[in-house]
Design a protein around this motif. Structure first.
Motif, PDB file in Angstrom:
ATOM      1  N   LYS A 164     -25.007 -12.547  40.858  1.00 37.57           N
ATOM      2  CA  LYS A 164     -24.744 -12.044  39.504  1.00 37.57           C
ATOM      3  C   LYS A 164     -23.264 -12.101  39.135  1.00 37.57           C
ATOM      4  O   LYS A 164     -22.880 -11.639  38.048  1.00 37.57           O
ATOM      5  CB  LYS A 164     -25.226 -10.600  39.385  1.00 37.57           C
ATOM      6  N   GLU A 165     -22.419 -12.667  40.014  1.00 32.23           N
ATOM      7  CA  GLU A 165     -20.983 -12.723  39.747  1.00 32.23           C
ATOM      8  C   GLU A 165     -20.700 -13.492  38.451  1.00 32.23           C
ATOM      9  O   GLU A 165     -21.192 -14.614  38.276  1.00 32.23           O
ATOM     10  CB  GLU A 165     -20.253 -13.403  40.909  1.00 32.23           C
ATOM     11  N   PRO A 166     -19.937 -12.908  37.553  1.00 31.63           N
ATOM     12  CA  PRO A 166     -19.610 -13.619  36.298  1.00 31.63           C
ATOM     13  C   PRO A 166     -18.843 -14.905  36.592  1.00 31.63           C
ATOM     14  O   PRO A 166     -17.943 -14.915  37.436  1.00 31.63           O
ATOM     15  CB  PRO A 166     -18.732 -12.607  35.542  1.00 31.63           C
ATOM     16  N   GLN A 167     -19.213 -15.965  35.920  1.00 39.13           N
ATOM     17  CA  GLN A 167     -18.565 -17.262  36.112  1.00 39.13           C
ATOM     18  C   GLN A 167     -17.751 -17.624  34.877  1.00 39.13           C
ATOM     19  O   GLN A 167     -18.226 -17.505  33.746  1.00 39.13           O
ATOM     20  CB  GLN A 167     -19.623 -18.342  36.374  1.00 39.13           C
ATOM     21  N   LYS A 168     -16.533 -18.090  35.133  1.00 40.15           N
ATOM     22  CA  LYS A 168     -15.660 -18.441  34.012  1.00 40.15           C
ATOM     23  C   LYS A 168     -16.201 -19.610  33.202  1.00 40.15           C
ATOM     24  O   LYS A 168     -15.831 -19.785  32.040  1.00 40.15           O
ATOM     25  CB  LYS A 168     -14.253 -18.773  34.526  1.00 40.15           C
ATOM     26  N   THR A 169     -17.060 -20.383  33.817  1.00 39.79           N
ATOM     27  CA  THR A 169     -17.633 -21.525  33.102  1.00 39.79           C
ATOM     28  C   THR A 169     -18.772 -21.110  32.177  1.00 39.79           C
ATOM     29  O   THR A 169     -19.261 -21.939  31.398  1.00 39.79           O
ATOM     30  CB  THR A 169     -18.163 -22.555  34.108  1.00 39.79           C
ATOM     31  N   ASN A 170     -19.197 -19.872  32.267  1.00 38.72           N
ATOM     32  CA  ASN A 170     -20.290 -19.392  31.426  1.00 38.72           C
ATOM     33  C   ASN A 170     -19.880 -19.457  29.952  1.00 38.72           C
ATOM     34  O   ASN A 170     -18.791 -19.011  29.566  1.00 38.72           O
ATOM     35  CB  ASN A 170     -20.659 -17.956  31.809  1.00 38.72           C
ATOM     36  N   GLU A 171     -20.766 -19.997  29.115  1.00 37.85           N
ATOM     37  CA  GLU A 171     -20.465 -20.194  27.697  1.00 37.85           C
ATOM     38  C   GLU A 171     -20.133 -18.891  26.969  1.00 37.85           C
ATOM     39  O   GLU A 171     -19.426 -18.896  25.965  1.00 37.85           O
ATOM     40  CB  GLU A 171     -21.653 -20.870  27.006  1.00 37.85           C
ATOM     41  N   ILE A 172     -20.657 -17.772  27.517  1.00 32.28           N
ATOM     42  CA  ILE A 172     -20.441 -16.505  26.802  1.00 32.28           C
ATOM     43  C   ILE A 172     -18.970 -16.101  26.789  1.00 32.28           C
ATOM     44  O   ILE A 172     -18.555 -15.249  25.983  1.00 32.28           O
ATOM     45  CB  ILE A 172     -21.293 -15.366  27.406  1.00 32.28           C
ATOM     46  N   TYR A 173     -18.161 -16.671  27.714  1.00 34.50           N
ATOM     47  CA  TYR A 173     -16.745 -16.315  27.770  1.00 34.50           C
ATOM     48  C   TYR A 173     -15.858 -17.318  27.034  1.00 34.50           C
ATOM     49  O   TYR A 173     -14.630 -17.215  27.079  1.00 34.50           O
ATOM     50  CB  TYR A 173     -16.287 -16.191  29.225  1.00 34.50           C
ATOM     51  N   TRP A 174     -16.454 -18.271  26.359  1.00 34.92           N
ATOM     52  CA  TRP A 174     -15.672 -19.269  25.633  1.00 34.92           C
ATOM     53  C   TRP A 174     -15.912 -19.128  24.139  1.00 34.92           C
ATOM     54  O   TRP A 174     -17.022 -19.277  23.648  1.00 34.92           O
ATOM     55  CB  TRP A 174     -16.048 -20.678  26.098  1.00 34.92           C
ATOM     56  N   ILE A 175     -14.833 -18.822  23.448  1.00 42.00           N
ATOM     57  CA  ILE A 175     -14.913 -18.682  21.990  1.00 42.00           C
ATOM     58  C   ILE A 175     -14.909 -20.077  21.378  1.00 42.00           C
ATOM     59  O   ILE A 175     -14.103 -20.936  21.760  1.00 42.00           O
ATOM     60  CB  ILE A 175     -13.716 -17.875  21.453  1.00 42.00           C
ATOM     61  N   SER A 176     -15.811 -20.331  20.475  1.00 40.80           N
ATOM     62  CA  SER A 176     -15.951 -21.660  19.875  1.00 40.80           C
ATOM     63  C   SER A 176     -14.622 -22.139  19.301  1.00 40.80           C
ATOM     64  O   SER A 176     -13.862 -21.386  18.681  1.00 40.80           O
ATOM     65  CB  SER A 176     -17.012 -21.628  18.767  1.00 40.80           C
TER      66      SER A 176
END
Length: 569
Positions: A153-165
């Protein structure tokens, strides 16, 4: 003597002669039978001379040599200075005595089995040892399971939820505003396609000055730096691209004073210290792979597909993503040479322009550090605690007083049960069932041999000679075979003729008995033969007397008959 009396006498003598001849023949036949009995007695005696027996040699506690007949009992019973053997049947099972089988079947585990032979110390004298704690493995298995679930469940920096369009990024908005007029012209019809060269020229290492010759005036009319242009670049396929100042000057971007905004964008796109790549596109990637592997396409056709793609094939044949700067250079070449290259405006060139807009959105996506840190810290706080369960615990284990005898029956236990000290079939506290060893045919490792056969030397000798049983011997080794339960020894097959303590010798008792029986038989035969000889002599004497009398009576009868014939003639 009258004629009638003489005839009666002759008949009597004839009968007695016939009887004597019959008796003589009977005695002669009996003498022949005696010869057969002599042969049989001799054969039995020779068999005894040729017969051997198997002997088993051991040493008593005082070191004295003890030799006895080889039996299952002599092999399987413990002796202080004995080698340990097992009798093995054709199914690979060890044949054990009724006592050993009963002791095993009524034991709950190995130490219970050993206790039946009196080799264990009293319970109060048992040894305290450190053993692996079974709860340790259970606790760590549970921890590892929880840890793996938590780690997943470790948050990944590549996850789209952490990238603002990128559409909301300030630089992207500057790019969109600055390039809007050129983009609209380029997508409005094929005649305006060249307008997009202005956009691309502003993105590739842009260098501008204001009309006064000073870079970056606060606001004003910016133009391409005359000292920097023209500039030459190379496409991914090695083609030359030349960008002149006219590609910048006179454009909507320059005339509407957007050049300084585009300078900021260009610095990001072309920054050598923080490379930005074109947007990933699986469709484009597969198109490139298919083209490179298509033997019907020419190299020029493959080059064109590469120029219009976000990917390229490196010298090792691996597909790589282009940098955004390289994508801009390749696009500039394609747009500039579109007619020469035979590129259709719709849909090929239009699709290329559309995809480039996606590249720019991708380039200016922003990472939401605050959101990521918040989720990461929340996740970190949920890390499961490591179990505080000791790896070792103290345990009382039975102490074997008689080490040699104890080892003997430890070896027997594992040969009958398998590797575990727990009895095969036992249900442990955790619910698992102890698996016992099996032969290759799936049979139990042991079989009971009834005491009558276990103590019968003739049976064992015959079984060994015929190959219905073989032997195994316990041999000491540095490292026992895995899966036997034994630490420093093993049960190894051995040919009985190679066993140093098993010998083959003549059976002196049987030979002596056979010799006595043979001499007794000869004496009996000789006595009977002498008796038959005497009887034959008596019969012979009587036969001669009767024959003489027979001849005399016969002569009288013949003379009487002759006289009577003369009287009546």
């Amino acid at each position: 003597m009258g004629l009638a009396a003489s005839q009666a006498r002759l008949l009597s003598i004839t009968s007695r002669l016939s009887d004597n001849e019959l008796r003589s023949q009977t005695i002669t036949n009996a003498k022949t039978s005696l010869a057969n009995e002599t042969t049989a007695a001799s054969s039995a005696y020779m068999d005894a001379l040729n017969a051997t027996e198997l002997l088993y040699t051991t040493y008593d506690g005082g070191g004295n040599k003890v030799t006895e007949k080889l039996t299952g009992v002599s092999l399987s019973q413990y002796g202080e200075l004995k080698n340990q053997y097992g009798i093995i049947n054709q199914h690979g099972q060890i044949l054990v005595s009724e006592l050993d089988a009963t002791n095993y079947e009524t034991s709950s585990d190995m130490y219970d089995f050993l206790d039946k032979y009196g080799v264990l110390a009293p319970e109060g004298e048992w040894e305290t040892i450190q053993v692996e704690n079974p709860e340790w493995q259970v606790a760590w298995d549970e921890y590892n399971k929880e840890y793996d679930e938590w780690k997943a469940k470790e948050p990944q920096k590549t996850n789209e939820i952490y990238w603002i369009s990128g559409t909301n990024n300030e630089l992207y908005l500057k790019f969109k505003s600055a390039s809007a007029a050129c983009y609209n012209n380029a997508t409005a019809g094929s005649y305006g396609a060249s307008c997009y060269l202005h956009v691309l020229a502003h993105l590739i290492d842009l260098e501008i000055v204001d009309n006064t010759g000073h870079s970056y005036a606060s606001r004003g009319d910016y133009a391409a730096d005359p000292n920097a242009y023209p500039k030459t670049f190379q496409t991914i396929t090695g083609k030359e691209v030349k960008i002149s100042g006219s590609n910048i000057n006179g454009s909507n971007i320059q005339s509407n004073s957007y050049s300084d905004d585009m300078k900021e964008v260009s610095d990001i796109v072309c920054n050598p210290n923080k490379i930005i790549y074109a947007a990933e596109n699986e469709t484009m990637k597969q198109e490139l792979i298919d083209a490179m592997n298509d033997p019907s396409l020419t190299q020029e056709q493959k080059d064109l597909i590469t120029l219009m793609n976000n990917y390229y094939m490196d010298s090792n044949g691996n597909v790589q993503l282009k940098t955004l700067k390289q994508k801009c250079i390749d696009m500039f070449y394609v747009v500039d040479k579109r007619n020469t290259l035979g590129i259709n405006y719709d849909p090929d060139l239009l699709n290329l322009l559309y995809s480039f807009q996606e590249d720019m959105v991708q380039a200016f996506k922003e990472f939401d550090e605050n959101a990521y840190n918040r989720d990461y810290n929340d996740w970190l706080a949920e890390e499961p605690d490591k179990p505080e369960v000791p790896y070792y615990i103290e345990e009382k284990v039975p102490t074997i007083e008689n080490k040699d005898m104890g080892q003997w029956y430890v070896n027997l236990w594992h040969r009958m049960n398998g590797p575990s000290q727990d009895k095969a079939g036992t249900v442990l506290e955790d619910g698992t069932v102890v698996e016992g060893g099996k032969t290759s045919g799936g049979r139990p490792l042991y079989k009971v041999l009834e005491d009558g056969l276990m103590d019968n030397p003739e049976w064992l000798q015959s079984a060994l000679a015929n190959g219905t049983v073989t032997l195994e011997q316990v041999q000491f080794v540095e490292e026992a075979e895995v899966g036997t339960g034994l630490a420093d020894c093993e049960w190894a097959s051995i040919i009985w003729t190679n066993a140093a303590d098993i010998t083959e010798s003549q059976n002196e008792t049987a030979i002596t008995l056979a010799e006595i029986q043979y001499e007794q038989a000869l004496n009996d035969i000789q006595a009977k033969d002498k008796q038959f000889d005497n009887q034959l002599k008596i019969l012979d004497t009587e036969h001669n007397a009767l024959q003489t009398e027979y001849d005399s009576v016969k002569s009288i009868i013949e003379k009487t008959v002759e006289r009577n014939l003369k009287l009546y003639s």
